[in-house]
Enzyme design. Structure first.
Site, PDB file in Angstrom:
ATOM      1  N   ASP A  27      77.262   2.308 -39.230  1.00 24.75           N
ATOM      2  CA  ASP A  27      76.233   1.296 -39.097  1.00 24.75           C
ATOM      3  C   ASP A  27      76.794   0.250 -38.115  1.00 24.75           C
ATOM      4  O   ASP A  27      78.017   0.186 -37.929  1.00 24.75           O
ATOM      5  CB  ASP A  27      75.991   0.693 -40.483  1.00 24.75           C
ATOM      6  N   ASP A  29      75.567  -3.616 -37.184  1.00 30.48           N
ATOM      7  CA  ASP A  29      75.717  -5.015 -37.582  1.00 30.48           C
ATOM      8  C   ASP A  29      76.339  -5.094 -38.979  1.00 30.48           C
ATOM      9  O   ASP A  29      75.910  -4.396 -39.895  1.00 30.48           O
ATOM     10  CB  ASP A  29      74.362  -5.731 -37.554  1.00 30.48           C
TER      11      ASP A  29
HETATM   12  N1  PLP Z   1      66.951  -5.149 -37.345  1.00 32.60           N
HETATM   13  C1  PLP Z   1      67.194  -6.332 -36.771  1.00 32.60           C
HETATM   14  C2  PLP Z   1      66.094  -7.037 -36.055  1.00 32.60           C
HETATM   15  C3  PLP Z   1      68.475  -6.910 -36.846  1.00 32.60           C
HETATM   16  O1  PLP Z   1      68.719  -8.088 -36.258  1.00 32.60           O
HETATM   17  C4  PLP Z   1      69.502  -6.223 -37.541  1.00 32.60           C
HETATM   18  C5  PLP Z   1      70.850  -6.763 -37.652  1.00 32.60           C
HETATM   19  O2  PLP Z   1      71.195  -7.793 -37.097  1.00 32.60           O
HETATM   20  C6  PLP Z   1      69.200  -4.992 -38.117  1.00 32.60           C
HETATM   21  C7  PLP Z   1      67.921  -4.487 -37.999  1.00 32.60           C
HETATM   22  C8  PLP Z   1      70.224  -4.191 -38.884  1.00 32.60           C
HETATM   23  O3  PLP Z   1      71.032  -3.479 -38.021  1.00 32.60           O
HETATM   24  P1  PLP Z   1      72.124  -2.475 -38.607  1.00 32.60           P
HETATM   25  O4  PLP Z   1      71.373  -1.300 -39.163  1.00 32.60           O
HETATM   26  O5  PLP Z   1      72.961  -2.139 -37.402  1.00 32.60           O
HETATM   27  O6  PLP Z   1      72.871  -3.234 -39.638  1.00 32.60           O
HETATM   28 CA    CA Z   2      74.399  -3.310 -41.211  1.00 28.52          CA
END
Ligand code: PLP
Ligand code: CA
Length: 315
Positions: A27, A29
């Site tokens: 993953d 973020d």
């Molecule tokens: N969608 C948006 C708009 C986001 O800003 C984020 C994380 O900052 C995510 C989804 C989640 O991303 P990930 O699946 O990489 O944690």
């Molecule tokens: Ca995440």
């Protein structure tokens, strides 16, 4: 007996895990970075795994960037060897779904941003361009509610509505999408169903799950979710790379309700890293209440940070 899963791993346990697995799904973020800041040590871990010939994939629910843009972000943050073929974002996978699975004939009405539009364009999936809004006044000089004037263009041949993160979300878009979805043959897709995302200083960003929920209430329908925890991202990976064996994969994420459930749904071993949304106590709550292991929010393994992999690379 102790708690199911949630094994905190260190040192030699991590080394054994790195040796046992040939494929790593990360993953983004909360695992690799927080917004524009890399998690300390994360670039070294990813670069080393790639350098040692492990297969590395990135699965992100963030639909706002096209993959090209992610390649630049990875590079900028120190992940220097990531190619776009390794990146499976919810906007890219939504475009793949519309092109290869749903095979929609007609147009897609998009609630979303550049990441979604760029991926649809590249996949050759036609979508409706949002026209400029004009406001009209009624007989009393009152602005007319946009939705009652324009609503949807029924001549537009819309065969799917795709909802993702949209910082230009309006009541008019909601009204139009609801109108298209009155047709039971019009597909209802969501890039992801994330409720919110952490920002700096305890602030939060509402997720696209909020927009999907609004549309579900307005239509009485349920969206098909493309991103995690749905299995579709893993199916995209498996169909594009041969010999991806779930038993040889480790899914690393920071959110139990998306990442750990995704791994469990796909038959992968899962690892929670504590640099993001979910904490050990959250995992223990699920661990105490879960009956089956078929659909599980509980991680198999837990680390404080993926930087904990670094010592395991040394002899
Ligand atoms: N969608 C948006 C708009 C986001 O800003 C984020 C994380 O900052 C995510 C989804 C989640 O991303 P990930 O699946 O990489 O944690
Ligand atoms: Ca995440």
């Amino acid at each position: 007996g102790g708690l199911k899963g949630c094994l905190k791993v260190r040192g030699s346990q991590i080394r054994h895990l790195l040796e046992a697995k040939d494929t790593f799904l990360f993953d983004c973020d909360g695992v690799l970075w927080h917004g524009e800041k890399a998690v300390p040590g994360a670039p070294g871990v990813v670069n080393t795994l790639i350098g040692r010939g492990k297969r590395v994939f990135f699965v992100t629910n963030n639909s706002t960037r096209p993959r090209e843009n992610y390649v630049h972000k990875f590079y900028r943050l120190g992940f220097t060897d990531v190619r776009r073929e390794q990146i499976f974002s919810s906007s890219y996978c939504s475009a793949v779904y519309l092109r290869d699975v749903a095979r929609v004939r007609g147009q897609v009405f998009v609630i979303g941003g550049k990441g979604i539009r760029d991926e649809l364009r590249e996949a050759g999936v036609p979508f409706l361009q949002e026209e400029e809004q004009e406001r009209r006044l009624d007989v009393d000089g009152q602005p007319q509610p946009d939705a009652t004037i324009f609503n949807c263009d029924l001549s537009a041949d819309v065969k799917a509505v795709l909802v993702g993160h949209d910082d230009q979300f309006t009541f008019l878009k909601l009204a139009k999408a609801s109108c298209y979805l009155k047709d039971p043959d019009c597909l209802f897709l969501a890039t992801d169903n994330d409720p919110w995302h952490p920002l700096k200083d305890g602030r939060i960003l509402p997720g696209s799950g909020c927009l999907t929920a609004a549309l579900e209430v307005a239509t009485g329908r349920k969206a098909t979710v493309i991103g995690k925890p749905s299995r579709f991202m893993f199916e995209c990976i498996s169909s594009q790379f041969s010999g991806v064996d779930p038993a040889q994969c480790l899914m690393v994420g920071d959110r139990l309700e998306t990442d750990m459930l995704f791994g469990s749904n796909c038959g992968l071993d899962t690892m929670l890293t504590l640099t993001g949304v979910s904490q050990m106590e959250d995992a223990e709550v699920y661990s105490k209440s879960e009956r089956s292991t078929e659909q599980s929010f509980v991680p198999d393994y837990v680390v404080d940070s993926i930087a904990d992999f670094l010592p395991a690379f040394e002899e």
